[in-house]
Scaffold this active site. Structure first.
Site, mmCIF file in Angstrom:
data_model
loop_
_atom_site.group_PDB
_atom_site.id
_atom_site.type_symbol
_atom_site.label_atom_id
_atom_site.label_comp_id
_atom_site.label_asym_id
_atom_site.label_seq_id
_atom_site.Cartn_x
_atom_site.Cartn_y
_atom_site.Cartn_z
ATOM 1 N N SER A 187 40.555 43.822 39.533
ATOM 2 C CA SER A 187 40.851 42.468 39.938
ATOM 3 C C SER A 187 42.077 42.258 40.423
ATOM 4 O O SER A 187 42.493 41.192 40.742
ATOM 5 C CB SER A 187 40.716 41.817 38.499
ATOM 6 O OG SER A 187 39.316 41.535 37.919
ATOM 7 N N SER A 232 39.101 39.162 40.346
ATOM 8 C CA SER A 232 39.389 38.170 39.935
ATOM 9 C C SER A 232 40.350 37.421 39.946
ATOM 10 O O SER A 232 40.763 36.308 40.044
ATOM 11 C CB SER A 232 38.776 38.000 38.410
ATOM 12 O OG SER A 232 39.894 38.387 37.723
ATOM 13 N N LYS A 256 48.639 34.002 38.132
ATOM 14 C CA LYS A 256 47.134 33.735 37.724
ATOM 15 C C LYS A 256 46.931 32.645 36.677
ATOM 16 O O LYS A 256 47.693 33.046 35.582
ATOM 17 C CB LYS A 256 46.701 35.189 37.591
ATOM 18 C CG LYS A 256 44.967 35.024 37.461
ATOM 19 C CD LYS A 256 44.544 36.895 37.312
ATOM 20 C CE LYS A 256 43.110 36.711 37.064
ATOM 21 N NZ LYS A 256 42.653 37.970 36.919
#
Length: 523
Positions: free
Chosen positions: A211, A187, A106
């Site tokens: 997330s 996210s 990420k």
């Protein structure tokens, strides 16, 4: 919805995808279905090399990423890293269970290489971390090839109340690979999309509240949020030092477990990890037991207001768990503390964000804003790209706090939020003498511009995140045969191995997941 701004990916095109989206380089493995064990076996037998696998994935990113926007940058060093891995394997010096396996990070997980670490914000394109995040060092030590950075909801979905899940200024709009006009959730959007679409074998996500598990649920992937402190937060762009944790996303529980074992461990620079030592006894094989649910007390939570498809898939999941020998405790619910919890949680998170992101920016080398006020000012100066779709009201509210973690008002809010979450989740587990709680993770993915539909589901993700408990989601079925739906297993702090074992048993007793079809829209 068109992505605004966005940085091109080195070595990829930014125009329309090639006409044939399904042609991979000549490999003996299926990139949509292969597991880490499959790949390790093929490489050990000489049927595949890490270099060929890495190049095939880079080629697939080249073709599919203009459509999916799951990856923000590819690592220019990935081919060389894969060749080094092949050489070590030939010499009998394989480093660990992830030797030669390409993994995406990420874009808030720091690396001290030629890749930026932006948290989705163009304000951080000039940031240059001077060390790999602790978990990245662990991945490299286990032999993983860092393939690149995955798109994410900008600032971990902490920029605005009206943010669009999966959108960032550096990556554009990530799309759900099952139905392209549906949300990938957030996210850790790009991490989930990339794994689901076969752009990577596994990926790292981060979670402050949902997330990891929410994007995993809507993309038919396995997402695991470990006990807080099991994985170091060192080198990750923070949202909240009291809730942040990193975790794996993969297509199977076994693959998620392999990545988790690689990245967990005590970090001298993160004292919380010392308290979580011993949370994963043995190796992954010790928990991957198809009989792990037999005799376990499993609390069944059915939130009110489920849509018909989620209700149907969940009832099928409950019957599967029953058939695996679990002792079901029906109609378990969590105390209704939503309003009180949010009243304490929001000011706590706002204060922590100002403090934590300010400390990260001040300590990170490079050309970028050095505090939250500077980020807000940058966004105003670049409003045509940064603020084109939604504002920065949450950043502005955070800036108005003192950012002081010693402030007694802040401390009362944080302590109350944790107390409520533990009373809700741990109290429920203890009251019913449960090993794990099972519940739907999320509903079908909404339209990109639609609402998140988190209402019936929010309490479990919030309580697990605030209390610090382990939470895994596993693919359970499909709404209308198309949109993925996940089932969550949540356990007590430190019960990561048990939670993974229950998820593995559930997964093994069900049908295999269906790879995404990249439908433009639902019929």
């Amino acid at each position: 919805m068109r992505p605004s701004g966005g940085a091109p990916i080195p070595g990829t095109t930014t125009g329309a995808p090639a006409p044939d989206l399904d042609t991979d380089l000549d490999l003996d493995v299926d990139l949509d279905r292969c597991t880490i064990a499959d790949l390790q076996q093929a490489m050990t037998r000489g049927h595949l090399s890490s270099e060929r696998l890495t190049l095939a994935l880079l080629e697939r990113i080249e073709r599919l990423n203009p459509l999916l926007r799951a990856v923000t940058t590819v690592n220019p060093d990935a081919p060389a890293l894969s060749r080094r891995s092949d050489a070590l394997r030939r010499d009998g010096r394989a480093r660990g269970p992830l030797e030669g396996i390409p993994v995406l990070l990420k874009d808030n997980v720091g690396t001290a290489d030629r890749q930026p670490t932006t948290a989705g914000s163009a304000a951080l394109l000039g940031a240059r971390p001077d060390a790999d995040a602790f978990l990245v060092r662990r991945l490299r030590a286990a032999g993983a090839v860092v393939l690149g950075k995955a798109n994410m909801t900008e600032w971990a979905d902490f920029r605005s109340e009206h943010s669009v899940a999966g959108w960032s200024a550096t990556g554009g709009q990530a799309r759900n690979p099952y139905v392209l006009d549906r949300s990938p959730s957030g996210s850790s959007s790009g991490s989930a999309v990339a794994v689901a679409a076969g752009l990577a074998v596994a990926a790292i996500g981060t979670e402050t509240d949902g997330s990891v598990v929410l994007p995993a649920s809507v993309t038919a992937t396995v997402g695991f949020k470990p006990t807080r402190g099991l994985v170091s937060r060192g080198g990750i762009v923070p949202l909240s030092s009291r809730q942040d944790t990193a975790g794996p996303l993969a297509r199977t529980v076994a693959d998620a477990a392999l990545v988790l074992w690689a990245i967990h461990g005590p970090d001298p620079a993160d004292p919380v990890t010392a308290r979580a030592a011993g949370g994963l006894p043995g190796g992954p094989g010790a928990v991957l037991d198809p009989g792990a649910l037999r005799g376990r007390r499993v609390g069944v939570r059915r939130p009110a207001g489920l849509d018909p498809w989620t209700e149907r898939v969940f009832e099928d999941a409950v019957e599967r768990i029953r058939g695996l020998g679990a002792v079901l405790v029906e109609d378990v619910d969590l105390p209704d503390t939503d309003e009180e919890a949010e009243r304490h949680l929001e000011p706590a998170l706002l204060t922590e964000f100002k403090h934590d992101v300010g400390a990260y920016l001040a300590a990170t080398p490079g050309s970028h804003p050095k505090d939250l006020a500077g980020v807000i000012a940058y966004n105003v100066r670049h409003a045509d790209t940064e603020l084109a779709l939604f504002g920065q009201d949450v950043l502005e509210r955070a800036e108005r706090t003192g950012g002081d973690l010693r402030d007694p008002v802040y401390r009362r809010h944080r302590e109350a939020a944790v107390r409520l979450a533990r009373r809700s989740l741990d109290g429920t587990l203890a009251r019913h003498r449960l090993d794990v709680l099972v519940t739907p993770t999320a509903g079908p993915a909404p339209l990109l511009a639609g609402t998140t539909g988190d209402g019936p589901f929010a309490a479990v993700t919030r309580d697990a995140a605030v209390a610090g408990n382990p939470h895994v989601t596993v693919p359970a079925g499909y709404a209308g045969g198309v949109l993925p739906l996940g089932v969550s297993f949540v356990g007590a702090r430190g019960g990561d191995a048990l939670v993974l074992g229950c998820a593995y048993a559930f997964e093994q007793a069900g049908p295999p997941r269906t790879p995404p079809g990249r439908l433009p829209t639902l019929p």
